[in-house]
Design an enzyme around this catalytic site. Structure first.
Site, PDB file in Angstrom:
ATOM      1  CG  ASN A  13       0.730  -2.465  -5.850  1.00 55.72           C
ATOM      2  OD1 ASN A  13       0.380  -2.539  -4.684  1.00 55.72           O
ATOM      3  ND2 ASN A  13       1.729  -3.192  -6.322  1.00 55.72           N
ATOM      4  CG  ASN A  67       4.530 -10.590  -2.464  1.00 57.04           C
ATOM      5  OD1 ASN A  67       3.990  -9.496  -2.657  1.00 57.04           O
ATOM      6  ND2 ASN A  67       4.911 -10.999  -1.274  1.00 57.04           N
ATOM      7  CB  CYS A  76      -1.972  -7.029  -1.113  1.00 55.17           C
ATOM      8  SG  CYS A  76      -1.660  -5.943  -2.512  1.00 55.17           S
ATOM      9  CD  GLU A 191       4.577  -4.129  -2.939  1.00 53.18           C
ATOM     10  OE1 GLU A 191       4.221  -5.320  -2.753  1.00 53.18           O
ATOM     11  OE2 GLU A 191       3.907  -3.303  -3.577  1.00 53.18           O
ATOM     12  NE  ARG A 192       7.286  -9.682   3.106  1.00 52.39           N
ATOM     13  CZ  ARG A 192       6.737 -10.161   4.240  1.00 52.39           C
ATOM     14  NH1 ARG A 192       7.476 -10.719   5.178  1.00 52.39           N
ATOM     15  NH2 ARG A 192       5.443 -10.036   4.439  1.00 52.39           N
ATOM     16  CB  CYS A 201       3.341  -0.333  -1.348  1.00 54.87           C
ATOM     17  SG  CYS A 201       3.210  -1.620  -0.115  1.00 54.87           S
ATOM     18  N   GLY A 202      -0.162  -0.193  -0.904  1.00 49.77           N
ATOM     19  CA  GLY A 202      -1.260   0.267  -0.049  1.00 49.77           C
ATOM     20  C   GLY A 202      -0.954   0.156   1.438  1.00 49.77           C
TER      21      GLY A 202
HETATM   22  N1  API Z   1       4.726  -7.201  -0.803  1.00 45.71           N
HETATM   23  C1  API Z   1       3.962  -7.205   0.437  1.00 45.71           C
HETATM   24  C2  API Z   1       2.497  -7.600   0.197  1.00 45.71           C
HETATM   25  C3  API Z   1       1.822  -6.683  -0.781  1.00 45.71           C
HETATM   26  C4  API Z   1       1.786  -5.291  -0.267  1.00 45.71           C
HETATM   27  C5  API Z   1       1.396  -4.232  -1.274  1.00 45.71           C
HETATM   28  N2  API Z   1       1.228  -4.619  -2.653  1.00 45.71           N
HETATM   29  C6  API Z   1       0.182  -3.468  -0.791  1.00 45.71           C
HETATM   30  O1  API Z   1      -0.520  -2.838  -1.610  1.00 45.71           O
HETATM   31  O2  API Z   1      -0.053  -3.453   0.439  1.00 45.71           O
HETATM   32  C7  API Z   1       4.569  -8.219   1.407  1.00 45.71           C
HETATM   33  O3  API Z   1       4.915  -9.304   0.978  1.00 45.71           O
HETATM   34  O4  API Z   1       4.640  -7.882   2.584  1.00 45.71           O
END
Ligand code: API
EC number: 5.1.1.7
Length: 262
Positions: A13, A67, A76, A191-192, A201-202
């Protein structure tokens, strides 16, 4: 303007990281941030993260996350681990820190490339007919499936992310998970705000670990998540229906430093 940036990745990521303590980038410059994240016209990344001064005592810095669509978003988890590595690289912190992000304060520790990030507490896990929904700093819809390698994540993820169920809430991230051996789960994530599958995605793997425990798929309180971008660990303490003391651990690496005219 010449912008100095660093590129970081946490289990694939990836993020453009900017030391914005002098406020060189304005947070509402959506087009600039979208272009910087563009993999053809810019640097290329799943998101962009600003490190800024925190205006509260005993807080080392502030994290602002965008994002790749250029819009500021929710927490994130992988980006949180990468900004800790960045702050360590800049000499702002030693091996532990407290920083602030959109979902509140986060503790973290760093040892070499390995960063452990304390995630926000989770009050509620909503079990649906064929999925689980929870918010681990970002909203996550979790589906357990027997063969996630066979799925078209972009298609199946987008259908859920844009469904009526999530329209009013501004959408959701979508995770597909396949239980492997005891306390090990495979995960693929749509991912949104990236509007595609990311390599990990963490907040997503955190959601999967808690959803698996809440639905009895695992009994361990430290789970290994296998993502296409690498391995992450999530540990937690269940308290009734809630979860506390949630930690996300994994590698966070600097890939390169750069300058870009913008
Ligand atoms: N795309 C996610 C935010 C980043 C999450 C992801 N990159 C992580 O590592 O948690 C959202 O807009 O809800």
């Amino acid at each position: 303007m010449e912008l100095s940036f660093y590129k970081y990745q946490g289990t694939g990521n990836d993020f453009v990281m900017v030391d914005n303590r002098q406020n060189i980038i304005s947070k509402n410059n959506t087009n600039l941030i979208k272009t910087l994240c563009d993999r053809k016209f810019g640097i290329g990344a799943d998101g962009l993260i600003l490190l800024e001064d925190a205006d509260e005592p005993r807080v080392d810095f502030k994290m602002v996350y965008f994002n790749s669509d250029g819009r500021e978003s929710s927490m994130c988890g992988n980006g949180g681990r990468c900004i800790v590595a960045f702050a360590h690289f800049l000499g702002i912190i030693k091996d532990r820190t407290v920083f602030t992000a959109i979902d509140g304060l986060h503790e973290a520790t760093i040892e070499g490339d390995l960063v452990s990030l304390k995630m926000t507490e989770v009050e509620r896990v909503e079990e649906k007919e064929d999925a689980v929904f929870l918010n681990t700093g970002s909203p996550h819809h979790v589906v357990f499936h027997k063969d996630i390698a066979s799925l078209n994540i972009k298609e199946e993820g987008a259908a859920i992310r844009y469904s009526e169920a999530y329209k009013k809430a501004g959408g959701t991230n979508v995770n597909f998970s396949q239980p492997s051996e005891e306390a090990v789960l495979r995960v693929r994530t749509y991912e949104r705000g990236v509007e595609d599958e990311t390599l990990s995605c963490g907040t997503g793997v955190t959601a999967v670990a808690l959803a698996a425990f809440a639905t009895g798929k695992v009994s361990a309180k430290k789970i290994k998540l296998l993502t296409p971008g690498g391995e992450l660990f999530v540990s937690f303490e269940p308290e009734g229906k809630a979860f506390k003391n949630i930690w996300l651990t994994g590698p966070a690496k600097q890939v390169f430093k750069g300058e870009i005219s913008c």
